[in-house]
Design a protein around this motif. Sequence first.
Motif, PDB file in Angstrom:
ATOM      1  N   ALA A  59     -47.421 -19.942   0.831  1.00  0.00           N
ATOM      2  CA  ALA A  59     -47.941 -19.937   1.377  1.00  0.00           C
ATOM      3  C   ALA A  59     -48.591 -21.146   2.044  1.00  0.00           C
ATOM      4  O   ALA A  59     -48.273 -21.763   1.392  1.00  0.00           O
ATOM      5  CB  ALA A  59     -49.212 -18.650   1.126  1.00  0.00           C
ATOM      6  N   ALA A  60     -49.621 -20.741   3.539  1.00  0.00           N
ATOM      7  CA  ALA A  60     -49.789 -21.849   3.951  1.00  0.00           C
ATOM      8  C   ALA A  60     -51.251 -21.053   4.784  1.00  0.00           C
ATOM      9  O   ALA A  60     -51.527 -20.670   5.597  1.00  0.00           O
ATOM     10  CB  ALA A  60     -49.025 -21.977   5.284  1.00  0.00           C
ATOM     11  N   ALA A  65     -57.357 -23.588  -2.459  1.00  0.00           N
ATOM     12  CA  ALA A  65     -57.982 -22.554  -3.161  1.00  0.00           C
ATOM     13  C   ALA A  65     -57.885 -21.052  -3.021  1.00  0.00           C
ATOM     14  O   ALA A  65     -58.165 -20.866  -3.729  1.00  0.00           O
ATOM     15  CB  ALA A  65     -59.819 -23.084  -3.286  1.00  0.00           C
ATOM     16  N   THR A  66     -57.752 -21.159  -1.980  1.00  0.00           N
ATOM     17  CA  THR A  66     -57.220 -19.952  -0.982  1.00  0.00           C
ATOM     18  C   THR A  66     -56.059 -19.656  -1.817  1.00  0.00           C
ATOM     19  O   THR A  66     -55.206 -20.178  -1.135  1.00  0.00           O
ATOM     20  CB  THR A  66     -56.743 -19.743   0.535  1.00  0.00           C
ATOM     21  N   PRO A  88     -48.648  -6.573  -7.873  1.00  0.00           N
ATOM     22  CA  PRO A  88     -49.166  -7.513  -6.930  1.00  0.00           C
ATOM     23  C   PRO A  88     -49.451  -9.276  -7.724  1.00  0.00           C
ATOM     24  O   PRO A  88     -49.865  -9.172  -8.797  1.00  0.00           O
ATOM     25  CB  PRO A  88     -50.826  -6.763  -7.740  1.00  0.00           C
ATOM     26  N   VAL A  89     -49.326  -9.589  -6.689  1.00  0.00           N
ATOM     27  CA  VAL A  89     -49.196 -11.703  -7.635  1.00  0.00           C
ATOM     28  C   VAL A  89     -50.474 -11.665  -6.197  1.00  0.00           C
ATOM     29  O   VAL A  89     -50.436 -11.784  -5.174  1.00  0.00           O
ATOM     30  CB  VAL A  89     -48.099 -11.817  -7.611  1.00  0.00           C
ATOM     31  N   GLN A  90     -50.928 -12.829  -6.336  1.00  0.00           N
ATOM     32  CA  GLN A  90     -51.491 -14.063  -5.626  1.00  0.00           C
ATOM     33  C   GLN A  90     -50.945 -15.283  -5.504  1.00  0.00           C
ATOM     34  O   GLN A  90     -50.134 -15.726  -6.345  1.00  0.00           O
ATOM     35  CB  GLN A  90     -53.272 -14.050  -6.264  1.00  0.00           C
ATOM     36  N   ILE A  91     -50.395 -15.624  -4.166  1.00  0.00           N
ATOM     37  CA  ILE A  91     -49.754 -16.818  -3.411  1.00  0.00           C
ATOM     38  C   ILE A  91     -50.190 -17.447  -2.979  1.00  0.00           C
ATOM     39  O   ILE A  91     -51.212 -17.946  -2.486  1.00  0.00           O
ATOM     40  CB  ILE A  91     -48.960 -16.094  -2.678  1.00  0.00           C
ATOM     41  N   SER A  92     -50.296 -19.042  -3.602  1.00  0.00           N
ATOM     42  CA  SER A  92     -50.848 -20.306  -3.361  1.00  0.00           C
ATOM     43  C   SER A  92     -49.839 -20.723  -2.883  1.00  0.00           C
ATOM     44  O   SER A  92     -49.316 -20.832  -1.991  1.00  0.00           O
ATOM     45  CB  SER A  92     -51.223 -20.977  -4.837  1.00  0.00           C
ATOM     46  N   SER A  93     -50.515 -22.140  -2.123  1.00  0.00           N
ATOM     47  CA  SER A  93     -50.028 -23.075  -1.300  1.00  0.00           C
ATOM     48  C   SER A  93     -48.608 -23.786  -2.258  1.00  0.00           C
ATOM     49  O   SER A  93     -48.136 -24.367  -1.724  1.00  0.00           O
ATOM     50  CB  SER A  93     -50.841 -23.966  -0.446  1.00  0.00           C
ATOM     51  N   GLU A  94     -48.288 -23.602  -3.341  1.00  0.00           N
ATOM     52  CA  GLU A  94     -47.677 -24.373  -3.945  1.00  0.00           C
ATOM     53  C   GLU A  94     -46.703 -23.060  -4.120  1.00  0.00           C
ATOM     54  O   GLU A  94     -46.314 -22.472  -4.501  1.00  0.00           O
ATOM     55  CB  GLU A  94     -48.017 -25.005  -5.475  1.00  0.00           C
ATOM     56  N   LEU A 115     -35.386  -4.117  -3.470  1.00  0.00           N
ATOM     57  CA  LEU A 115     -36.692  -5.097  -4.163  1.00  0.00           C
ATOM     58  C   LEU A 115     -37.349  -5.252  -2.789  1.00  0.00           C
ATOM     59  O   LEU A 115     -36.529  -5.400  -1.734  1.00  0.00           O
ATOM     60  CB  LEU A 115     -35.716  -6.555  -4.044  1.00  0.00           C
ATOM     61  N   ALA A 116     -38.613  -5.627  -2.919  1.00  0.00           N
ATOM     62  CA  ALA A 116     -39.313  -5.044  -1.504  1.00  0.00           C
ATOM     63  C   ALA A 116     -40.445  -5.781  -1.810  1.00  0.00           C
ATOM     64  O   ALA A 116     -41.157  -6.005  -2.951  1.00  0.00           O
ATOM     65  CB  ALA A 116     -40.317  -3.584  -1.666  1.00  0.00           C
ATOM     66  N   LEU A 117     -40.597  -6.602  -1.279  1.00  0.00           N
ATOM     67  CA  LEU A 117     -42.093  -7.900  -0.805  1.00  0.00           C
ATOM     68  C   LEU A 117     -43.180  -7.070   0.591  1.00  0.00           C
ATOM     69  O   LEU A 117     -42.711  -7.510   1.284  1.00  0.00           O
ATOM     70  CB  LEU A 117     -41.792  -9.285  -1.165  1.00  0.00           C
ATOM     71  N   GLN A 118     -43.856  -6.169   0.276  1.00  0.00           N
ATOM     72  CA  GLN A 118     -45.218  -6.354   0.725  1.00  0.00           C
ATOM     73  C   GLN A 118     -45.881  -7.023   1.170  1.00  0.00           C
ATOM     74  O   GLN A 118     -46.958  -7.616  -0.086  1.00  0.00           O
ATOM     75  CB  GLN A 118     -46.113  -4.944   0.314  1.00  0.00           C
ATOM     76  N   LEU A 119     -46.144  -7.699   2.064  1.00  0.00           N
ATOM     77  CA  LEU A 119     -46.840  -8.990   3.094  1.00  0.00           C
ATOM     78  C   LEU A 119     -47.910  -8.837   3.902  1.00  0.00           C
ATOM     79  O   LEU A 119     -48.594  -9.570   4.223  1.00  0.00           O
ATOM     80  CB  LEU A 119     -45.646 -10.008   3.766  1.00  0.00           C
ATOM     81  N   GLY A 120     -47.899  -7.188   4.233  1.00  0.00           N
ATOM     82  CA  GLY A 120     -49.572  -7.119   4.560  1.00  0.00           C
ATOM     83  C   GLY A 120     -50.305  -7.484   4.973  1.00  0.00           C
ATOM     84  O   GLY A 120     -51.463  -7.563   6.380  1.00  0.00           O
ATOM     85  N   LYS A 121     -50.877  -7.757   3.533  1.00  0.00           N
ATOM     86  CA  LYS A 121     -52.376  -8.031   3.844  1.00  0.00           C
ATOM     87  C   LYS A 121     -52.089  -9.717   4.177  1.00  0.00           C
ATOM     88  O   LYS A 121     -53.591  -9.486   3.867  1.00  0.00           O
ATOM     89  CB  LYS A 121     -52.897  -7.476   2.753  1.00  0.00           C
ATOM     90  N   SER A 122     -51.759 -10.498   4.061  1.00  0.00           N
ATOM     91  CA  SER A 122     -51.807 -11.713   4.581  1.00  0.00           C
ATOM     92  C   SER A 122     -51.613 -12.105   5.551  1.00  0.00           C
ATOM     93  O   SER A 122     -51.508 -11.300   6.583  1.00  0.00           O
ATOM     94  CB  SER A 122     -50.924 -12.471   3.455  1.00  0.00           C
ATOM     95  N   ALA A 123     -53.058 -12.566   6.038  1.00  0.00           N
ATOM     96  CA  ALA A 123     -53.937 -13.751   7.374  1.00  0.00           C
ATOM     97  C   ALA A 123     -53.238 -14.643   7.117  1.00  0.00           C
ATOM     98  O   ALA A 123     -53.416 -15.035   8.607  1.00  0.00           O
ATOM     99  CB  ALA A 123     -55.396 -13.390   7.731  1.00  0.00           C
ATOM    100  N   PHE A 124     -51.793 -15.198   6.284  1.00  0.00           N
ATOM    101  CA  PHE A 124     -51.070 -16.038   7.102  1.00  0.00           C
ATOM    102  C   PHE A 124     -50.204 -16.220   6.521  1.00  0.00           C
ATOM    103  O   PHE A 124     -49.353 -15.782   6.008  1.00  0.00           O
ATOM    104  CB  PHE A 124     -52.129 -17.336   5.634  1.00  0.00           C
ATOM    105  N   PRO A 125     -49.464 -17.999   7.354  1.00  0.00           N
ATOM    106  CA  PRO A 125     -47.966 -17.969   7.060  1.00  0.00           C
ATOM    107  C   PRO A 125     -47.555 -17.683   5.256  1.00  0.00           C
ATOM    108  O   PRO A 125     -47.773 -17.970   4.681  1.00  0.00           O
ATOM    109  CB  PRO A 125     -47.315 -18.779   7.787  1.00  0.00           C
ATOM    110  N   ILE A 126     -45.949 -16.920   5.103  1.00  0.00           N
ATOM    111  CA  ILE A 126     -45.428 -17.356   3.574  1.00  0.00           C
ATOM    112  C   ILE A 126     -44.502 -17.275   4.475  1.00  0.00           C
ATOM    113  O   ILE A 126     -43.519 -17.063   4.786  1.00  0.00           O
ATOM    114  CB  ILE A 126     -45.714 -15.628   3.522  1.00  0.00           C
TER     115      ILE A 126
END
Length: 142
Positions: A59-60, A65-66, A88-94, A115-126
């Motif tokens: 993510a960006a 830390a986010t 559910p997973v938590q994506i970092s900037s790496e 295979l579905a990736l649900q991205l709707g709760k992100s407020a940042f580019p992925i």
Amino acid sequence: GEGQASTPIKTAEGAPIRSALRIPLSAAQPNAWDVGAVAQIGQPVKAGDKLQAWVWARAAPPDAATRVPMNILISLNKAPWTALTNTPVQISSEWDMYVVQAVADKDYEPGTLMLALQLGKSAFPIELGAPVVLRNYAPTAQ
């Protein structure tokens, strides 16, 4: 779908993958499934088959830390959208590889699972690498 966009990108030197798809998110949506990426599973799946899916993602966020939420599902590709797994997973900037596993509860015709990736709760580019879905994968000793 309508209002959704993505851009193919080349990844930086030293990244674990050569290219990715950038999803330019800027605000979280009401539901995780409001924005997503899907890949149809084109092979038949039999009851008891072990499925394993891998996807590279990062993510960006504004700082290292986010973390950014993403749900990874192997599910039906139509109503009632029943999931064999919803992780559910938590994506970092790496760049990191996210892996989920499921066991088929019954036989599925080719193309009825995804295979579905649900991205709707992100407020940042992925950024997402190409996903891989394996059926009955068993690594062999080298």
